[in-house]
Motif scaffolding. Structure first.
Motif, PDB file in Angstrom:
ATOM      1  N   ALA A 190     -16.413 -10.097 -14.735  1.00 30.35           N
ATOM      2  CA  ALA A 190     -15.426 -10.233 -15.809  1.00 30.35           C
ATOM      3  C   ALA A 190     -14.215 -11.065 -15.032  1.00 30.35           C
ATOM      4  CB  ALA A 190     -14.746  -9.251 -16.540  1.00 30.35           C
ATOM      5  N   GLY A 191     -14.032 -12.418 -15.913  1.00 31.60           N
ATOM      6  CA  GLY A 191     -13.082 -13.280 -15.425  1.00 31.60           C
ATOM      7  C   GLY A 191     -13.586 -14.513 -14.436  1.00 31.60           C
ATOM      8  N   THR A 192     -14.606 -14.345 -13.991  1.00 33.76           N
ATOM      9  CA  THR A 192     -15.453 -15.269 -13.338  1.00 33.76           C
ATOM     10  C   THR A 192     -16.000 -16.421 -14.151  1.00 33.76           C
ATOM     11  OG1 THR A 192     -15.741 -13.783 -11.352  1.00 33.76           O
ATOM     12  CG2 THR A 192     -16.985 -15.604 -11.630  1.00 33.76           C
ATOM     13  N   GLN A 193     -15.297 -17.403 -14.197  1.00 35.59           N
ATOM     14  CA  GLN A 193     -15.948 -18.647 -15.065  1.00 35.59           C
ATOM     15  C   GLN A 193     -16.466 -19.579 -13.986  1.00 35.59           C
ATOM     16  OE1 GLN A 193     -13.382 -20.087 -18.124  1.00 35.59           O
ATOM     17  NE2 GLN A 193     -11.940 -18.318 -17.531  1.00 35.59           N
ATOM     18  N   VAL A 194     -17.882 -20.101 -14.296  1.00 36.92           N
ATOM     19  CA  VAL A 194     -18.521 -21.192 -13.523  1.00 36.92           C
ATOM     20  C   VAL A 194     -18.647 -22.219 -14.124  1.00 36.92           C
ATOM     21  CG1 VAL A 194     -20.409 -21.414 -12.068  1.00 36.92           C
ATOM     22  CG2 VAL A 194     -19.920 -19.131 -12.274  1.00 36.92           C
ATOM     23  N   GLU A 195     -18.151 -23.280 -13.400  1.00 37.13           N
ATOM     24  CA  GLU A 195     -18.277 -24.765 -13.855  1.00 37.13           C
ATOM     25  C   GLU A 195     -19.373 -25.234 -13.035  1.00 37.13           C
ATOM     26  OE1 GLU A 195     -15.441 -28.209 -13.089  1.00 37.13           O
ATOM     27  OE2 GLU A 195     -14.882 -27.311 -15.050  1.00 37.13           O
ATOM     28  N   VAL A 196     -20.427 -25.960 -13.590  1.00 38.43           N
ATOM     29  CA  VAL A 196     -21.612 -26.409 -12.866  1.00 38.43           C
ATOM     30  C   VAL A 196     -21.458 -27.693 -12.742  1.00 38.43           C
ATOM     31  CG1 VAL A 196     -23.892 -26.534 -12.422  1.00 38.43           C
ATOM     32  CG2 VAL A 196     -23.039 -24.323 -13.269  1.00 38.43           C
ATOM     33  N   GLY A 197     -21.496 -28.412 -11.619  1.00 36.58           N
ATOM     34  CA  GLY A 197     -21.368 -29.805 -11.519  1.00 36.58           C
ATOM     35  C   GLY A 197     -22.540 -30.358 -10.382  1.00 36.58           C
ATOM     36  N   PRO A 198     -22.824 -31.811 -10.624  1.00 34.43           N
ATOM     37  CA  PRO A 198     -23.979 -32.507  -9.614  1.00 34.43           C
ATOM     38  C   PRO A 198     -23.266 -32.631  -8.375  1.00 34.43           C
ATOM     39  CG  PRO A 198     -22.848 -34.111 -10.893  1.00 34.43           C
ATOM     40  CD  PRO A 198     -22.121 -32.726 -11.413  1.00 34.43           C
ATOM     41  N   GLY A 199     -24.247 -32.329  -7.191  1.00 27.79           N
ATOM     42  CA  GLY A 199     -23.786 -32.663  -5.823  1.00 27.79           C
ATOM     43  C   GLY A 199     -24.801 -33.649  -5.411  1.00 27.79           C
ATOM     44  N   ARG A 200     -24.551 -34.632  -4.613  1.00 30.49           N
ATOM     45  CA  ARG A 200     -25.472 -35.871  -4.195  1.00 30.49           C
ATOM     46  C   ARG A 200     -26.618 -35.230  -3.345  1.00 30.49           C
ATOM     47  NH1 ARG A 200     -25.695 -39.538   0.076  1.00 30.49           N
ATOM     48  NH2 ARG A 200     -26.852 -41.558  -0.406  1.00 30.49           N
ATOM     49  N   ASP A 201     -26.169 -34.307  -2.309  1.00 28.83           N
ATOM     50  CA  ASP A 201     -26.931 -33.650  -1.090  1.00 28.83           C
ATOM     51  C   ASP A 201     -26.141 -32.555  -0.454  1.00 28.83           C
ATOM     52  OD1 ASP A 201     -25.302 -35.368   0.493  1.00 28.83           O
ATOM     53  OD2 ASP A 201     -26.849 -36.643   0.828  1.00 28.83           O
ATOM     54  N   LEU A 202     -26.918 -31.823   0.458  1.00 29.55           N
ATOM     55  CA  LEU A 202     -26.304 -30.787   1.177  1.00 29.55           C
ATOM     56  C   LEU A 202     -24.970 -31.473   2.059  1.00 29.55           C
ATOM     57  CD1 LEU A 202     -25.825 -28.011   2.436  1.00 29.55           C
ATOM     58  CD2 LEU A 202     -27.805 -28.569   3.909  1.00 29.55           C
ATOM     59  N   PRO A 203     -24.955 -32.522   2.753  1.00 27.89           N
ATOM     60  CA  PRO A 203     -23.952 -32.957   3.563  1.00 27.89           C
ATOM     61  C   PRO A 203     -22.716 -33.342   2.441  1.00 27.89           C
ATOM     62  CG  PRO A 203     -25.692 -33.927   4.052  1.00 27.89           C
ATOM     63  CD  PRO A 203     -26.262 -33.326   3.174  1.00 27.89           C
ATOM     64  N   GLY A 204     -23.134 -33.685   1.166  1.00 30.68           N
ATOM     65  CA  GLY A 204     -22.102 -34.130   0.242  1.00 30.68           C
ATOM     66  C   GLY A 204     -21.235 -32.983  -0.305  1.00 30.68           C
ATOM     67  N   VAL A 205     -22.022 -31.752  -0.525  1.00 35.02           N
ATOM     68  CA  VAL A 205     -21.573 -30.692  -1.000  1.00 35.02           C
ATOM     69  C   VAL A 205     -20.632 -29.900   0.242  1.00 35.02           C
ATOM     70  CG1 VAL A 205     -22.205 -28.083  -1.591  1.00 35.02           C
ATOM     71  CG2 VAL A 205     -23.122 -30.146  -2.838  1.00 35.02           C
ATOM     72  N   GLY A 206     -21.345 -29.809   1.428  1.00 34.86           N
ATOM     73  CA  GLY A 206     -20.778 -29.440   2.648  1.00 34.86           C
ATOM     74  C   GLY A 206     -19.107 -30.106   2.673  1.00 34.86           C
ATOM     75  N   ALA A 207     -19.316 -31.089   2.669  1.00 30.24           N
ATOM     76  CA  ALA A 207     -17.913 -32.025   2.751  1.00 30.24           C
ATOM     77  C   ALA A 207     -16.957 -31.556   1.612  1.00 30.24           C
ATOM     78  CB  ALA A 207     -18.090 -33.350   2.653  1.00 30.24           C
ATOM     79  N   ALA A 208     -17.287 -31.445   0.215  1.00 31.41           N
ATOM     80  CA  ALA A 208     -16.620 -31.120  -0.712  1.00 31.41           C
ATOM     81  C   ALA A 208     -15.872 -29.467  -0.516  1.00 31.41           C
ATOM     82  CB  ALA A 208     -17.311 -31.029  -2.049  1.00 31.41           C
ATOM     83  N   LEU A 209     -17.002 -28.526  -0.022  1.00 33.63           N
ATOM     84  CA  LEU A 209     -16.588 -27.424   0.339  1.00 33.63           C
ATOM     85  C   LEU A 209     -15.405 -27.303   1.372  1.00 33.63           C
ATOM     86  CD1 LEU A 209     -20.005 -25.467   0.262  1.00 33.63           C
ATOM     87  CD2 LEU A 209     -17.909 -24.573  -1.095  1.00 33.63           C
ATOM     88  N   VAL A 210     -15.599 -28.037   2.256  1.00 36.95           N
ATOM     89  CA  VAL A 210     -14.444 -27.988   3.469  1.00 36.95           C
ATOM     90  C   VAL A 210     -13.220 -28.651   3.155  1.00 36.95           C
ATOM     91  CG1 VAL A 210     -13.954 -29.569   5.665  1.00 36.95           C
ATOM     92  CG2 VAL A 210     -16.237 -28.415   5.351  1.00 36.95           C
ATOM     93  N   ARG A 211     -13.178 -29.682   1.923  1.00 34.40           N
ATOM     94  CA  ARG A 211     -12.129 -30.209   1.409  1.00 34.40           C
ATOM     95  C   ARG A 211     -11.546 -29.277   0.191  1.00 34.40           C
ATOM     96  NH1 ARG A 211     -15.244 -35.163   1.376  1.00 34.40           N
ATOM     97  NH2 ARG A 211     -15.744 -34.880  -0.788  1.00 34.40           N
ATOM     98  N   GLY A 212     -12.283 -28.164  -0.051  1.00 34.30           N
ATOM     99  CA  GLY A 212     -11.722 -27.384  -0.890  1.00 34.30           C
ATOM    100  C   GLY A 212     -11.660 -27.818  -2.262  1.00 34.30           C
ATOM    101  N   GLU A 213     -12.589 -28.744  -2.745  1.00 37.62           N
ATOM    102  CA  GLU A 213     -12.517 -29.244  -3.848  1.00 37.62           C
ATOM    103  C   GLU A 213     -13.635 -28.505  -4.788  1.00 37.62           C
ATOM    104  OE1 GLU A 213     -12.288 -33.811  -2.419  1.00 37.62           O
ATOM    105  OE2 GLU A 213     -14.247 -33.215  -3.018  1.00 37.62           O
TER     106      GLU A 213
END
Length: 327
Positions: free
Chosen positions: A123-146
């Motif tokens: 409850a209260g957890t909303q999820v917004e799904v978006g496209p990632g290019r690949d694992l390195p790109g998603v990893g970089a976005a996680l590290v940047r806090g995006e």
């Protein structure tokens, strides 16, 4: 040393180029023009009094100063994202980026989100799904806090992000062989992976980005027909259709109507399994990650997503170790 005020937009431009080593691709990830990207980096170099990038005709590289700046720049971007999140709304959605689009990861994500609604614990957890290019790109976005989490196939990439990322395997999906219909093996009711060694594995993209397919080919001594640009499922199937001794691998639950010229054949003894994982930042997990993990666990329990028998199934070594040891 004089105090220097750094512009996060300029740091973000620098990190994007450092990760892509290509100005056009970096500009695309930031949704700005190449000219705007170059101006930001030039201003950053002027502010710091050092050249950060070697701009060659065919490639871009980091100078020694650029190499020293990269990790502190990533940390500064992550701190900026954390500061924004700290004063943001409590009900901000968890951004979940998915990759591996050829295998349609949203099939699994949708079932987990349905489980999240049923459980009520999110409850209260909303999820917004978006496209990632690949694992390195998603990893970089996680590290940047995006973003708050990622979903796809996880494997060690050796790009400096691995220590910052936590992951949990949430689904093991059998894969089938898709074979040109004119080949004698296409008429089989099922095949062993070692029977495919006389065919060529048609890759949907360059081999370096296809960890699972590369490990399958190595394990079962299957020659490969390299890919170039990933132009989608229809393009991949057309390449298989046009290759008399060609085949590719696709998830068995992928809604697929291959059409004329192709046959889908299950693989057994062993059955290869494709491992899907949820990924998040180890030290700065999004508050919604625990509820999302529970939702994947519930969906997996109901659908028996994590069944694995070593004598019956095949997984790449790292995935197998994770299943057997729980880590």
């Amino acid at each position: 040393m004089a105090l220097v005020d750094l512009d996060l937009a300029q740091l973000r431009a620098f990190v994007a180029v450092a990760e892509q080593l290509h100005f056009r691709r970096a500009a695309e990830t930031l949704s700005i023009t190449q000219q705007g990207l170059s101006k930001r980096i030039s201003r950053l170099e002027e502010t710091l009094g050092a050249r950060l990038l070697d701009r060659g005709r065919t490639r871009v590289g980091l100078t020694a100063a650029g190499q020293r700046l990269l990790e502190p720049a990533r940390a500064a971007l992550a701190a900026g994202a954390a500061a924004v999140a700290a004063v943001g709304r409590d009900d901000r959605p968890l951004r979940l980026d998915v990759w591996g689009h050829l295998y349609e990861p949203l099939r699994t994500v949708r079932e987990a989100l349905d489980a999240l609604d049923r459980l009520g614990t999110g409850a209260g957890t909303q999820v917004e799904v978006g496209p990632g290019r690949d694992l390195p790109g998603v990893g970089a976005a996680l590290v940047r806090g995006e973003i708050g989490a990622g979903f796809g196939r996880f494997h060690a990439v050796g790009d400096g992000y691995d220590p910052a990322l936590a992951h949990r395997l949430v689904r093991l999906e059998p894969v089938d062989a898709v074979i040109a219909a004119g080949h004698p093996l296409a008429a089989a009711g099922q095949l062993r992976p070692d029977q495919l060694s006389g065919l060529r594995l048609v890759l949907p993209a360059t081999a370096g980005r296809l960890d699972f397919l590369g490990r399958f080919a190595g394990q079962f001594d299957v020659p490969v027909l390299p890919g170039e640009l990933n132009l989608g499922l229809d393009h991949l199937l057309e390449r298989v259709r046009a290759t008399a001794d060609g085949f590719t691998l696709l998830p068995s639950e992928l809604p697929l109507t291959p059409g004329s010229g192709l046959a889908v054949v299950p693989l057994v003894q062993p059955t290869p399994l494709y491992a899907w994982s949820l990924v998040w930042h180890r030290d700065r997990p999004d508050p919604g990650v625990p509820a999302l993990l529970q939702a994947f666990s519930e969906a997996g329990r109901r659908r028996r997503w994590l069944e694995y028998r070593p004598g019956r199934d095949w997984l790449p070594e790292a995935d197998q170790r994770e299943v057997l040891t729980g880590r």
